[in-house]
Design a protein around this motif. Structure first.
Motif, PDB file in Angstrom:
ATOM      1  N   ARG A  45      49.487  48.769  48.392  1.00 59.60           N
ATOM      2  CA  ARG A  45      48.886  47.877  47.393  1.00 59.60           C
ATOM      3  C   ARG A  45      47.384  47.739  47.629  1.00 59.60           C
ATOM      4  O   ARG A  45      46.584  47.818  46.688  1.00 59.60           O
ATOM      5  N   GLN A  46      46.977  47.562  48.886  1.00 59.86           N
ATOM      6  CA  GLN A  46      45.562  47.389  49.195  1.00 59.86           C
ATOM      7  C   GLN A  46      44.776  48.662  48.896  1.00 59.86           C
ATOM      8  O   GLN A  46      43.632  48.594  48.433  1.00 59.86           O
ATOM      9  N   LEU A  49      44.315  48.729  45.114  1.00 59.52           N
ATOM     10  CA  LEU A  49      43.322  47.732  44.726  1.00 59.52           C
ATOM     11  C   LEU A  49      41.907  48.218  45.023  1.00 59.52           C
ATOM     12  O   LEU A  49      40.980  48.002  44.226  1.00 59.52           O
ATOM     13  N   GLN A  53      38.812  48.721  42.261  1.00 56.81           N
ATOM     14  CA  GLN A  53      37.567  47.966  42.385  1.00 56.81           C
ATOM     15  C   GLN A  53      36.376  48.863  42.688  1.00 56.81           C
ATOM     16  O   GLN A  53      35.302  48.381  43.029  1.00 56.81           O
ATOM     17  N   ALA A 197      43.392  37.376  42.978  1.00 55.45           N
ATOM     18  CA  ALA A 197      42.352  37.870  43.893  1.00 55.45           C
ATOM     19  C   ALA A 197      41.760  36.731  44.712  1.00 55.45           C
ATOM     20  O   ALA A 197      41.501  36.882  45.920  1.00 55.45           O
ATOM     21  N   ARG A 243      40.961  45.938  35.722  1.00 56.41           N
ATOM     22  CA  ARG A 243      40.404  45.523  37.000  1.00 56.41           C
ATOM     23  C   ARG A 243      39.023  46.127  37.246  1.00 56.41           C
ATOM     24  O   ARG A 243      38.269  45.624  38.083  1.00 56.41           O
ATOM     25  N   ASN A 247      37.177  41.546  38.324  1.00 54.60           N
ATOM     26  CA  ASN A 247      37.550  41.809  39.710  1.00 54.60           C
ATOM     27  C   ASN A 247      36.823  40.828  40.634  1.00 54.60           C
ATOM     28  O   ASN A 247      36.064  39.966  40.153  1.00 54.60           O
TER      29      ASN A 247
END
Length: 373
Positions: A45-46, A49, A53, A197, A243, A247
């Motif tokens: 997931r990280q 993300l 971003q 977030a 995103r 963000n």
């Protein structure tokens, strides 16, 4: 018509799990039969993300992530099939949205990217997979999003009641189901994305359960007004976002003039931003009798209460009340879109996306043929 049982797979912008649904589908019916939410590994997931971003990565890293996500989606489908004692021959196809890592419809070369190798799913399940639903619409001049209004029309349109369907995922989007008018739909802005977030940064949890942390703070009117002045909110439909725009960096830019705010007050303000921007778009669209909410935001009592407060005279409820699970709506939509693709039927609505014409959507990854029993 390619009627039969389909599986839909959806991993949204919130990255809170891989939703998988089983449904019987024909031209007149979508009957959900089972569902399952597969956990999303925190480390994966990280990494997703970080890409969303704007963190740079090599082509090798992108290819590896594409494969890993494909295997994750395959695991989710195989788990559901085992739970339901299904064989490959029981399923017509799997509709997999993929994981959006970039969506840039306003570029000089409009583009969108969903990853998660569908070949991995077809190889693991022995079932035909349909994916890459958005780029044909973009090739025809559309935004590539939102695609779910066509499904909302098929499932929830009422001949006499002014309805709107609101999906509050990472991004919030509206479907306008108004009798006697063409169906319209568009993104309204951030849904859970900024809320999630901010709480991740300050409390290390992935979402604000029941909006409890936001409810402990106070909305900061000056900060809210500044956020509402972002030019994206004033854009006319068709419009979509993601995103890559809303963000943590967006939050930090908003906070530059407010350096000493309590984190819970920022959370309260971000929650109010979501509710108010949705409500404003509903009012600009001449309102509705009933607002049917799906997605994770429908489970947030604070968001639901704020929507009701901003929309007096509108019944604000979840799609569950209309017989469709709000948690499974998007995965069901992509099962339905797979049915449309294999049946040679269009899946987009030009009045929603801005495309020049209706079109069959998606790419087909055929299953290997199996010997006749």
């Amino acid at each position: 018509m390619k009627s039969g049982r389909y599986i839909g797979v959806m991993s949204g912008t919130s990255l809170d799990g891989v939703d998988v649904v089983l449904a019987a589908i024909d031209r007149h019916m979508v009957a959900q039969q089972a569902s399952y939410c597969h956990p999303f590994p925190p480390a994966l997931r990280q990494r997703v993300l970080a890409i969303c971003q704007g963190q740079p990565l090599t082509l090798s890293q992108l290819g590896q992530l594409d494969t890993e996500l494909g295997k994750l989606f395959a695991e989710a489908v195989v788990t559901l099939m085992r739970q339901q004692a299904l064989e490959a021959d029981d399923i017509v196809a799997i509709g997999c949205h993929g994981q959006t890592v970039w969506h840039e419809p306003g570029s000089f070369a409009p583009n969108t990217l969903q990853i998660g190798d569908n070949n991995q799913i077809a190889a693991a399940t022995g079932v035909t997979v349909v994916g890459d639903f958005r780029r044909r619409d973009m090739a025809l001049g559309g935004q590539g999003a939102p695609l779910v209004p066509a499904f909302h029309q098929a499932l929830l349109m009422d001949s006499s009641e002014r309805r709107m369907v609101l999906n509050i995922g990472g991004i919030a989007n509206l479907s306008l189901l108004i009798p006697g008018q063409p169906v319209r739909g568009f993104d309204t802005g951030p849904g859970n994305m900024l809320i999630d977030a901010w709480i991740w940064r300050h409390q290390g949890v992935s979402y604000d359960h029941n909006g409890t942390w936001a409810a402990s703070g106070q909305v900061v009117p000056a900060l809210l007004e500044q956020m509402l002045n972002d030019p994206w909110f004033a854009l006319p439909p068709p419009k979509s976002t993601g995103r890559e725009y809303f963000n943590p960096d967006w939050i930090e830019r908003q906070l530059q003039a407010f350096p000493a705010l309590a984190p819970e007050d920022v959370q309260a303000t971000l929650s109010e931003l979501t509710a108010l921007t949705i409500a404003q778009q509903i009012q600009l669209s001449n309102g509705c009798d009933r607002l049917l909410v799906c997605g994770g935001g429908g489970r947030n009592p604070l968001l639901m209460a704020r929507l009701a407060a901003h929309l007096p005279g509108t019944e604000v409820t979840t799609t569950d009340a209309a017989g469709v699970s709000g948690d499974d709506m998007e995965a069901l939509a992509f099962a339905w879109l797979a049915f449309r693709t294999l049946s040679g039927l269009p899946g987009n609505l030009p009045a929603v996306t801005g495309a020049r014409e209706m079109s069959v959507l998606g790419a087909i990854y055929p299953a290997n043929s199996r010997p006749t029993r």
